[in-house]
Design a protein around this motif. Structure first.
Motif, short mmCIF file in Angstrom:
data_model
loop_
_atom_site.label_atom_id
_atom_site.label_comp_id
_atom_site.label_asym_id
_atom_site.label_seq_id
_atom_site.Cartn_x
_atom_site.Cartn_y
_atom_site.Cartn_z
N UNK A 116 14.40 -65.88 90.59
CA UNK A 116 13.20 -65.25 90.02
C UNK A 116 12.98 -63.85 90.58
N UNK A 117 12.26 -63.02 89.79
CA UNK A 117 11.98 -61.65 90.19
C UNK A 117 10.50 -61.39 90.31
N UNK A 118 10.15 -60.25 90.91
CA UNK A 118 8.75 -59.90 91.12
C UNK A 118 8.52 -59.51 92.56
N UNK A 119 7.35 -58.97 92.87
CA UNK A 119 7.08 -58.47 94.23
C UNK A 119 7.16 -59.53 95.31
N UNK A 120 6.98 -60.80 94.96
CA UNK A 120 7.05 -61.88 95.94
C UNK A 120 8.31 -62.72 95.78
#
Length: 538
Positions: A116-120
Motif C-alpha cells: 500500500x501507498x500513502x504518507x503512513x
C-alpha cells in the motif's frame, strides 16, 4: 556546475532484498535516508561516466520528491543523461524496456510494488542493471555494504525541474529528458501481439488498474489502440495512496472485480494489475485462473501470438510456483527450469537464450521482451489467445486440464509474524527434514524433503536456503518460505499443491485440505505463530 558534498552517517537496515529497499514512507523521510541509499548505488555501480540512467516510479507518495533529488545526485555522479517518465511515472516493465531500448547503464525504479501507498504506508527504491532486470545479488550486497560505511552524499545545486513537460532540460552538465512513459512500451506490445485479431474478436473486458501505475498504459492500449469501450479500465488514474486500495491483484484486494466476473453481467475477460504494473490477476466469466495455471496456459498457447510464433526456448518458474508449467514444457520438448523466487534468476536464463516465458505464483509472468515480470503483457497474451481460439476463458482452462491434469494450488500468507517466531519455525522445520521421508500424514506419504538450493546453469552460482519443500508421493507438495517483500515483521508463505491427472472438477479448498492438515502437523504453524488461520489466501 556546483556539486555540494553533504556529510551523513549510515542508517542500519538498508539492505536491499529481491525487490530493492522497502520501508515505510516515514523511514525514507528521515534526513539523508533516501540520499544515503541512492549515493550507495552510485558509489558501487560501474560505467556511470557519460552513461544514461532511467528513473521512474509507480506514482506513490514521495515518488516525485525522491526523483528530484535522484536527478541532482545523478548529475553529481557523472551521468550524461537521465531519462524520466513524465510525471515521474514508469511501470516496472516499462522501465525495463526503456533501459534496454536506450542502452542505459541502469535505472532507479521507485516502487514498493503491491504494498500500500500513502504518507503512513510504504515506499521503495530498486536498482536495475543494463539488461533491464533487477540487480544481481553481488551488486545488491555491494550496495548494502556501502550503506554501512557511507559518510557523504553529493548533488548538484539547483531547483526542482518540471516533471510534467516532455522535452530536455539541463541539470548541471547533465541532460534530463522527460518522455512519454507509455509510448515505447505500447509500441513493443503491438510488435508482440495481433492487435487486429483482438479488435475483431468482439470481446468485452473489465480491467482494474487499482489506482496505480498501469492505468495510463491500459487506457492507451486497451481503450485507444484496441478499441475496447470507454470505462473498460477502472481506477485508471495513478494516485499517491492508490485511492486507499491495497494494490495487490489478488482475490482479497480485487474482490470487486472478482464478484463482477462471477455475476450475471460479467464480461468475457477480467484482469487487474498491481502498484508498479508487474503483476496480474486473470479472471474469465465464472472462472478464476490461478497464477500458476495462467503461466502454464500462456506457455502452452503462446505460439498463437506473432511474437512467439516460432516457439519457446524454455519455460522457467520459481520454486513455489506449481509444477503445471513443467508438464507443458515436457509436452513441448523444451527445458523447464525451477529457480528461487526473484526475477533476477529468470533474467540470467533469458539473457542466455535458455528460456522465453517465466512466471511466479505471486501473480508475476513475463517473457524475454523485458527483464521484469509484466502484468499488462500477460493480459494482452490472454486476449490474443482468446481472439484466435474463439473460446471462453473457462473452456480454455478446462481443455488445458483435460490435456495436462490439474495442479490444485493455493498460497496461505501469515503476515506480520514476529521475526523471531518465524525464524524459529523455519529452523525447527529444517531440523526435521532428514527424518520426514517415509512418514505418513493422513493419506499423504512424504517422498522427499529438502531446503531448496539452486545452481544457476548460466554462471554456476549457488543460492541456498530458498525455502523448505516437502514432497509427497503422487506429485503433491507443501512449501514453506519467508517472504522478503514486506516492510515490517515477517510473512510466512505456505504453498499447497495437489496434482490430479483426471479429477479436474473438484473444489480447491476441499482438494487441498489434507495438504493443509499435513502442513500444520509438520511445521506447527499455530504453535509458533499463534495464528489459527492465514491472513490472505490466494
Amino acid at each position: 556546475m556546483t556539486v555540494t558534498t553533504h556529510p551523513t552517517t549510515p542508517y542500519d537496515g538498508q539492505k536491499p532484498g529481491t525487490s530493492g529497499l522497502r520501508k515505510k514512507v516515514k523511514v525514507f523521510q528521515q534526513p539523508n535516508y533516501a540520499e544515503n541509499f541512492i549515493q550507495s548505488v552510485f558509489d558501487v555501480v560501474e560505467g556511470k561516466e557519460g552513461a544514461s540512467l532511467v528513473i521512474g516510479g509507480d506514482g506513490r507518495f514521495l515518488n516525485r520528491e525522491v526523483i528530484q533529488q535522484a536527478i541532482r545526485m545523478a548529475a553529481a555522479a557523472g551521468y550524461a543523461r537521465v531519462i524520466v517518465g513524465r510525471g515521474g511515472i514508469l511501470s516496472t516493465p516499462a522501465a525495463s524496456n526503456l533501459i534496454r531500448l536506450r542502452g542505459a547503464s541502469g535505472g532507479l525504479v521507485l516502487s514498493a510494488s503491491h504494498n500500500p501507498g500513502g504518507p503512513d504506508e510504504d515506499f521503495g527504491i530498486k536498482y536495475n542493471i543494463a539488461n533491464g532486470g533487477p540487480a544481481p545479488e553481488g551488486v545488491t550486497e555491494a550496495i548494502y555494504q556501502r550503506t554501512t560505511t557511507i559518510g557523504r552524499w553529493q548533488a548538484v545545486d539547483g531547483p526542482d525541474i518540471d516533471l510534467d513537460q516532455d522535452g530536455e532540460v539541463r541539470v548541471g552538465g547533465m541532460v534530463v529528458e522527460i518522455v512519454d512513459p507509455v509510448a515505447d512500451y505500447a509500441a513493443l506490445m503491438e510488435q508482440l501481439f495481433d492487435f487486429a485479431a483482438i479488435r475483431a474478436a468482439g470481446l468485452t473486458v473489465a480491467f482494474d488498474a487499482m489506482s496505480a501505475v498501469t492505468g495510463p498504459y491500459a487506457t492507451e492500449i486497451l481503450e485507444r489502440r484496441l478499441g475496447f469501450a470507454p470505462g473498460t479500465v477502472r481506477n485508471g488514474k495513478p494516485l499517491p495512496d492508490f485511492g486507499g486500495h491495497h494494490p495487490d491483484p489478488n482475490l482479497v484486494h480485487a474482490r470487486e472485480l472478482y464478484d463482477h466476473m462471477m455475476g450475471p453481467n460479467a464480461p468475457d475477460f477480467g484482469a487487474a494489475s498491481d502498484g508498479d504494473g508487474d503483476r496480474n490477476l486473470i479472471i474469465g466469466r465464472g472462472r478464476f485462473v490461478t497464477p500458476s495455471d495462467s503461466l502454464a496456459i500462456l506457455a502452452a498457447n503462446a505460439h498463437l501470438a506473432p511474437g512467439y510464433a516460432g516457439g519457446l526456448k524454455g519455460i522457467a518458474r520459481s520454486m513455489p510456483t506449481s509444477a503445471a508449467a513443467d508438464r507443458v514444457a515436457a509436452k513441448l520438448g523444451i527445458p523447464a527450469f525451477e529457480t528461487p523466487t526473484g526475477w533476477k534468476f529468470f533474467g540470467n536464463l533469458l539473457d542466455a537464450g535458455m528460456a522465453t516465458i517465466c512466471g511466479e505464483e505471486s501473480a508475476g509472468t513475463g517473457s524475454d521482451h523485458v527483464r521484469e515480470k509484466d502484468g499488462l503483457w500477460a493480459v494482452l497474451l490472454w486476449l490474443n489467445i482468446l481472439a484466435v481460439c474463439g473460446q471462453s476463458v473457462d473452456a480454455i482452462v478446462r481443455e488445458h486440464y483435460a490435456t495436462y491434469g490439474r495442479n490444485y494450488y493455493a498460497r496461505h500468507d501469515y503476515e506480520g509474524v514476529e521475526t523471531e517466531r518465524a525464524d524459529a519455525l523455519m529452523a525447527e522445520l529444517r531440523g526435521k527434514l532428514a527424518d520426514l521421508p517415509g512418514q505418513r500424514f493422513g493419506d499423504l506419504v512424504v517422498e522427499g524433503a529438502d531446503d531448496f538450493a539452486y545452481t544457476d546453469p548460466t554462471d554456476g552460482s549457488v543460492s541456498r536456503n530458498q525455502g523448505v519443500r516437502v514432497l509427497f508421493e503422487g506429485g503433491s507438495r507443501v512449501v514453506f518460505r519467508l517472504s522478503g517483500t514486506g516492510t515490517s515483521g515477517a510473512t510466512l508463505r505456505v504453498y499447497l499443491e495437489r496434482y490430479e491427472p483426471s479429477d479436474i472438477d473438484g473444489d480447491t479448498t476441499a482438494m487441498l485440505q489434507s495438504i493443509v492438515d499435513a502442513a500444520e502437523d509438520i511445521a506447527g504453524i499455530k504453535r509458533h505463530t499463534g495464528r489459527t488461520q492465514p491472513d490472505v489466501v490466494t
